[in-house]
Design a protein around this motif. Structure first.
Motif, PDB file in Angstrom:
ATOM      1  N   GLU A  99       0.816  -1.212   0.000  1.00 58.05           N
ATOM      2  CA  GLU A  99       0.000   0.000   0.000  1.00 58.05           C
ATOM      3  C   GLU A  99       0.848   1.261   0.000  1.00 58.05           C
ATOM      4  OE1 GLU A  99       0.757  -0.991   4.335  1.00 58.05           O
ATOM      5  OE2 GLU A  99       0.533  -2.023   2.411  1.00 58.05           O
ATOM      6  N   HIS A 100       2.155   1.120   0.203  1.00 55.88           N
ATOM      7  CA  HIS A 100       3.051   2.280   0.254  1.00 55.88           C
ATOM      8  C   HIS A 100       4.258   2.101  -0.665  1.00 55.88           C
ATOM      9  CE1 HIS A 100       0.770   3.974   3.514  1.00 55.88           C
ATOM     10  NE2 HIS A 100       0.977   2.928   4.284  1.00 55.88           N
ATOM     11  N   PHE A 101       4.067   1.456  -1.793  1.00 56.64           N
ATOM     12  CA  PHE A 101       5.188   1.230  -2.689  1.00 56.64           C
ATOM     13  C   PHE A 101       5.749   2.542  -3.240  1.00 56.64           C
ATOM     14  CE2 PHE A 101       4.264  -3.421  -3.851  1.00 56.64           C
ATOM     15  CZ  PHE A 101       5.364  -3.853  -3.137  1.00 56.64           C
ATOM     16  N   PHE A 102       4.885   3.353  -3.872  1.00 59.07           N
ATOM     17  CA  PHE A 102       5.362   4.490  -4.635  1.00 59.07           C
ATOM     18  C   PHE A 102       4.516   5.743  -4.424  1.00 59.07           C
ATOM     19  CE2 PHE A 102       6.394   0.741  -7.362  1.00 59.07           C
ATOM     20  CZ  PHE A 102       7.774   0.796  -7.197  1.00 59.07           C
ATOM     21  N   PRO A 103       5.129   6.935  -4.644  1.00 57.81           N
ATOM     22  CA  PRO A 103       4.364   8.188  -4.567  1.00 57.81           C
ATOM     23  C   PRO A 103       3.190   8.221  -5.540  1.00 57.81           C
ATOM     24  CG  PRO A 103       6.725   8.640  -4.630  1.00 57.81           C
ATOM     25  CD  PRO A 103       6.564   7.172  -4.875  1.00 57.81           C
ATOM     26  N   ILE A 104       3.350   7.561  -6.694  1.00 56.49           N
ATOM     27  CA  ILE A 104       2.308   7.576  -7.714  1.00 56.49           C
ATOM     28  C   ILE A 104       1.001   6.990  -7.195  1.00 56.49           C
ATOM     29  CG2 ILE A 104       2.719   5.318  -8.791  1.00 56.49           C
ATOM     30  CD1 ILE A 104       2.624   6.717 -11.499  1.00 56.49           C
ATOM     31  N   GLN A 105       1.104   6.062  -6.237  1.00 55.34           N
ATOM     32  CA  GLN A 105      -0.107   5.467  -5.678  1.00 55.34           C
ATOM     33  C   GLN A 105      -0.871   6.483  -4.838  1.00 55.34           C
ATOM     34  OE1 GLN A 105       2.465   2.005  -4.360  1.00 55.34           O
ATOM     35  NE2 GLN A 105       0.484   0.973  -4.488  1.00 55.34           N
ATOM     36  N   LEU A 112      -5.411   4.914 -11.373  1.00 55.61           N
ATOM     37  CA  LEU A 112      -4.484   3.966 -11.997  1.00 55.61           C
ATOM     38  C   LEU A 112      -5.252   2.786 -12.577  1.00 55.61           C
ATOM     39  CD1 LEU A 112      -1.620   3.835  -9.335  1.00 55.61           C
ATOM     40  CD2 LEU A 112      -1.472   4.847 -11.619  1.00 55.61           C
ATOM     41  N   TYR A 113      -4.765   2.289 -13.723  1.00 58.77           N
ATOM     42  CA  TYR A 113      -5.387   1.127 -14.333  1.00 58.77           C
ATOM     43  C   TYR A 113      -5.094  -0.122 -13.511  1.00 58.77           C
ATOM     44  CZ  TYR A 113      -5.820   4.126 -18.474  1.00 58.77           C
ATOM     45  OH  TYR A 113      -6.119   5.146 -19.338  1.00 58.77           O
ATOM     46  N   ALA A 114      -5.955  -1.125 -13.654  1.00 63.18           N
ATOM     47  CA  ALA A 114      -5.785  -2.380 -12.915  1.00 63.18           C
ATOM     48  C   ALA A 114      -4.435  -3.020 -13.252  1.00 63.18           C
ATOM     49  CB  ALA A 114      -6.919  -3.339 -13.262  1.00 63.18           C
ATOM     50  N   GLY A 115      -3.757  -3.527 -12.240  1.00 60.59           N
ATOM     51  CA  GLY A 115      -2.465  -4.181 -12.435  1.00 60.59           C
ATOM     52  C   GLY A 115      -1.263  -3.284 -12.265  1.00 60.59           C
ATOM     53  N   TYR A 116      -1.495  -1.991 -12.002  1.00 54.65           N
ATOM     54  CA  TYR A 116      -0.386  -1.042 -11.810  1.00 54.65           C
ATOM     55  C   TYR A 116      -0.488  -0.383 -10.445  1.00 54.65           C
ATOM     56  CZ  TYR A 116       0.340  -1.629 -16.791  1.00 54.65           C
ATOM     57  OH  TYR A 116       0.577  -2.161 -18.029  1.00 54.65           O
ATOM     58  N   PRO A 210       0.762   4.881 -21.075  1.00 55.82           N
ATOM     59  CA  PRO A 210      -0.100   5.385 -20.003  1.00 55.82           C
ATOM     60  C   PRO A 210      -0.634   4.244 -19.151  1.00 55.82           C
ATOM     61  CG  PRO A 210      -0.722   6.306 -22.140  1.00 55.82           C
ATOM     62  CD  PRO A 210       0.224   5.181 -22.419  1.00 55.82           C
ATOM     63  N   ILE A 211      -0.664   4.446 -17.831  1.00 58.38           N
ATOM     64  CA  ILE A 211      -1.183   3.414 -16.931  1.00 58.38           C
ATOM     65  C   ILE A 211      -2.285   3.977 -16.035  1.00 58.38           C
ATOM     66  CG2 ILE A 211       0.933   2.049 -16.935  1.00 58.38           C
ATOM     67  CD1 ILE A 211       1.604   3.332 -14.196  1.00 58.38           C
ATOM     68  N   GLY A 212      -2.849   5.092 -16.444  1.00 59.72           N
ATOM     69  CA  GLY A 212      -3.918   5.700 -15.666  1.00 59.72           C
ATOM     70  C   GLY A 212      -4.426   6.947 -16.360  1.00 59.72           C
ATOM     71  N   GLU A 213      -5.470   7.537 -15.798  1.00 59.39           N
ATOM     72  CA  GLU A 213      -6.032   8.753 -16.365  1.00 59.39           C
ATOM     73  C   GLU A 213      -5.231   9.975 -15.920  1.00 59.39           C
ATOM     74  OE1 GLU A 213      -8.345   8.574 -18.605  1.00 59.39           O
ATOM     75  OE2 GLU A 213      -8.456   6.397 -18.330  1.00 59.39           O
ATOM     76  N   ALA A 214      -5.315  11.030 -16.702  1.00 61.76           N
ATOM     77  CA  ALA A 214      -4.629  12.280 -16.360  1.00 61.76           C
ATOM     78  C   ALA A 214      -5.267  12.901 -15.121  1.00 61.76           C
ATOM     79  CB  ALA A 214      -4.699  13.251 -17.536  1.00 61.76           C
ATOM     80  N   ARG A 221      -1.039  16.110 -15.343  1.00 65.32           N
ATOM     81  CA  ARG A 221      -0.053  15.032 -15.326  1.00 65.32           C
ATOM     82  C   ARG A 221      -0.755  13.699 -15.593  1.00 65.32           C
ATOM     83  NH1 ARG A 221       2.497  19.132 -14.913  1.00 65.32           N
ATOM     84  NH2 ARG A 221       4.122  19.685 -13.414  1.00 65.32           N
ATOM     85  N   ARG A 222       0.020  12.753 -16.133  1.00 70.04           N
ATOM     86  CA  ARG A 222      -0.512  11.413 -16.352  1.00 70.04           C
ATOM     87  C   ARG A 222       0.543  10.387 -15.973  1.00 70.04           C
ATOM     88  NH1 ARG A 222      -3.620   9.129 -21.830  1.00 70.04           N
ATOM     89  NH2 ARG A 222      -4.710   7.440 -20.734  1.00 70.04           N
ATOM     90  N   PRO A 223       0.135   9.256 -15.386  1.00 67.37           N
ATOM     91  CA  PRO A 223       1.114   8.226 -15.014  1.00 67.37           C
ATOM     92  C   PRO A 223       1.486   7.353 -16.210  1.00 67.37           C
ATOM     93  CG  PRO A 223      -1.080   7.559 -14.298  1.00 67.37           C
ATOM     94  CD  PRO A 223      -1.213   8.943 -14.879  1.00 67.37           C
ATOM     95  N   TYR A 224       2.766   7.018 -16.300  1.00 62.58           N
ATOM     96  CA  TYR A 224       3.279   6.203 -17.403  1.00 62.58           C
ATOM     97  C   TYR A 224       4.189   5.108 -16.860  1.00 62.58           C
ATOM     98  CZ  TYR A 224       1.792  10.060 -20.435  1.00 62.58           C
ATOM     99  OH  TYR A 224       1.058  11.009 -21.094  1.00 62.58           O
TER     100      TYR A 224
END
Length: 277
Positions: A99-105, A112-116, A210-214, A221-224
């Protein structure tokens, strides 16, 4: 017609000499000591706190957060002045705490899309997140860059009136972070960035997916996600001597920073990965 041809020839000559120009003026320096990490935090403070106002100012003159202790930091140095002018970091996964892997979370939450992020790959230490890309203000040349911590435009930077405009600084940081990731066996990188910047990064080789919505986060910003080896192997032929030059500097510093037993484990890990592929 002759002028256009001469500009193209000048551009070609410059591209063939990218690695020499870069090494004359800049050097990628992995931040392997506490003092070097503080240099990165000073750059971040000057950009994110003092200049852009994105983070609060403080008396220490350092921009720090909870991810710094679990990250790999990289600097770019101006050779002639020995001044550090840019930085980037790779935030490593908090193994055992999905639950605390990355700032992006935290930033993207439910967008974020499923699986990322890939939790299994993160548990194996094969993922990281690119963050805190920053270049000091006097090395960001154009007026439209003053409100951004870093900017890159390979088309606009190509050639203007015969002058060299290749974006050495952001490209050097970009390749430096990829080489650090490759050295430590990190296969996948996540990045939250502007869609236009992602497009320019993709032109260097490989594709940012892209792995999620802007979202709205200091602008749109958008996650990649990017595959480290795909980007390095897919780089434009003209860029490969530059990649090799930066790889040599990065690997030299990182190898020297490892104890003998750590270096042995690092080599074994690389061989295990090579056998698996």
């Amino acid at each position: 017609m002759a002028t256009a041809l001469s500009l193209k020839l000048a551009r070609l000559r410059e591209m063939l000499q990218l690695h020499k120009h870069f090494h004359t003026y800049f050097k990628v320096v992995p931040a392997t000591t506490p003092d070097l990490v503080r240099e990165a935090q000073r750059i971040r403070y000057s950009v994110y706190c003092a200049e852009l106002g994105w983070e609060p100012v403080n008396d220490e003159g350092l921009e720090q957060d909870i991810y710094d202790e679990n990250a790999l930091h990289c600097l770019l140095m101006a050779v002639k002045t020995q001044r550090y002018i840019g930085c980037v970091r790779l935030v490593l996964p908090q193994v055992g705490h999905p639950e605390h892997f990355f700032p992006i979370q935290e930033s993207c939450r439910d967008t974020l899309y499923a699986g990322y992020p890939d939790l299994e790959a993160s548990e194996r230490g094969e993922t990281a997140e690119v963050s805190r890309l920053a270049i000091v203000s006097d090395y960001r040349r154009r007026k439209n860059e003053v409100s951004k911590p870093i900017s890159i435009d390979l088309q606009e930077d190509a050639t203007i009136q015969g002058r060299r405009r290749f974006p050495y600084i952001p490209v050097g940081l970009y390749i430096g972070m990829l080489e650090m990731a490759s050295f430590y066996g990190i296969k996948t990188l996540y990045m939250l960035t502007e869609p236009l910047l992602a497009t320019h990064f993709s032109r260097l080789g490989g594709n940012l997916k892209p792995i999620g919505e802007a979202i709205e986060h200091r602008g749109r910003r958008r996650p990649y996600v990017m595959d480290v080896e795909d980007v390095l192997k897919g780089a434009n032929l003209m860029l490969r001597p530059l990649i090799w030059t930066i790889r040599r500097d990065v690997n030299s510093v990182l190898s020297d920073s490892l104890c003998p037993w750590e270096l042995e484990e690092h080599i074994k890990k690389k061989w295990r990965q090579r056998e698996a592929t």
